[in-house]
Design a protein around this motif. Sequence first.
Motif, PDB file in Angstrom:
ATOM      1  N   ASN A  61       0.862  -1.181   0.000  1.00 23.13           N
ATOM      2  CA  ASN A  61       0.000   0.000   0.000  1.00 23.13           C
ATOM      3  C   ASN A  61       0.895   1.226   0.000  1.00 23.13           C
ATOM      4  OD1 ASN A  61      -2.941  -1.074   0.759  1.00 23.13           O
ATOM      5  ND2 ASN A  61      -1.456  -2.206   1.995  1.00 23.13           N
ATOM      6  N   MET A  62       0.569   2.196  -0.839  1.00 24.67           N
ATOM      7  CA  MET A  62       1.377   3.416  -0.897  1.00 24.67           C
ATOM      8  C   MET A  62       0.518   4.617  -0.521  1.00 24.67           C
ATOM      9  SD  MET A  62       3.769   4.852  -3.990  1.00 24.67           S
ATOM     10  CE  MET A  62       5.027   6.073  -3.655  1.00 24.67           C
ATOM     11  N   ILE A  92       5.615   3.188   1.742  1.00 28.12           N
ATOM     12  CA  ILE A  92       5.105   1.898   1.287  1.00 28.12           C
ATOM     13  C   ILE A  92       4.868   1.069   2.544  1.00 28.12           C
ATOM     14  CG2 ILE A  92       5.498  -0.087  -0.206  1.00 28.12           C
ATOM     15  CD1 ILE A  92       5.639   2.562  -1.704  1.00 28.12           C
ATOM     16  N   ILE A  94       1.113  -2.168  -5.937  1.00 32.04           N
ATOM     17  CA  ILE A  94       0.812  -0.738  -6.060  1.00 32.04           C
ATOM     18  C   ILE A  94       0.280  -0.400  -7.445  1.00 32.04           C
ATOM     19  CG2 ILE A  94       1.858   1.577  -6.028  1.00 32.04           C
ATOM     20  CD1 ILE A  94       3.743   0.440  -3.818  1.00 32.04           C
TER      21      ILE A  94
END
Length: 348
Positions: free
Chosen positions: A160-161, A174, A287
């Motif tokens: 997940n960013m 991140i 991502i």
Amino acid sequence: MPLFSKIPSLFSSDMAIDLGTANTLVYVKGKGIILSEPSVVAYHYENRIKKVLAVGENAKLMLGRTPGTIEAIRPMRQGVIADFDTAEAMIKYFIRKVHKRSTFSKPKIIVCVPHGATPVEKRAIRQSVLSAGARRAGLVAEPIAAAIGAGMPITDPTGNMVVDIGGGTTEVAILSLGDIVYARSTRIGGDSMDTAIINHLRHQQKILIGESTAERIKTTIGTAIMPNDGRGKKIRIRGRDLLNGIPKEIEVNQAQIADALFECVQSICEAVLTALEATPPDLAADIVDRGVMLTGGGALLRDLDAALRERTDLPISIAENSLYCVAKGTGKALEYERLLRHAIDYES
């Protein structure tokens, strides 16, 4: 079922604080966000003794307009404490305002801090909170708080960013399995954008404006991308003519502001690209599917998501109520402390 789908109903005096450069938000356990005010304190000086005159919204109205006996101070700079005593006074005032009574049990307080904060800066924040009346002070990294507040599934084994653009810093991170895999903090944020607008108008238009005017320009016509017609929307502003020293009113348009904000936007884009280059391949693949989430007040800059999309070729989303994501996430860390204890630093 979402990880944080159920909020405990037990009320307490414990709280989470988003101690931001521009605004401070307070989340009380079991109640949610109940205070959001500017991070400003105004002092009145009399016989060499200073007393707190106003805090928050009332103090912000005094910025740039004070006589010699009054000073309005912003104790936070670039996400960390720049004035220890003023920060302590501000935190103490907000704690009292939240509880609306003069006596209460000392609360446990969790505060978010920039990922790039030094040990000295973290110690200053912790000490200010303890001196303001907390029985225990915990710190949580802003990227984790922002991601939780945006509803991202950070405890899953996927990448997940999050890009949190605050008043003093931009945090790019991140996350996977509930912790930070890579993070980068750049000291570019809403304040830097205001300064860029002030400097641009001073050099190009020979007019000097204050911080409040710069902020109004940014929120009204600020944009990250040059308008198609080369001008865009316009706004009339007042300042001091640098050539003759008298007050002056001029018109500025979106193209001028896009030009002023170009370097700030590029710095944010570069921070995102640097983070992507450092991301492990499997998380990078996640991502590509999930995209990038923007949080913080800076995420509301018009077309910033489009500018990032153009540079990265990734899906870019703006979190719902992005201004409150960090405060909500810090509050969730307080509510679900056992689940997120690895992300909270209670070391003295």
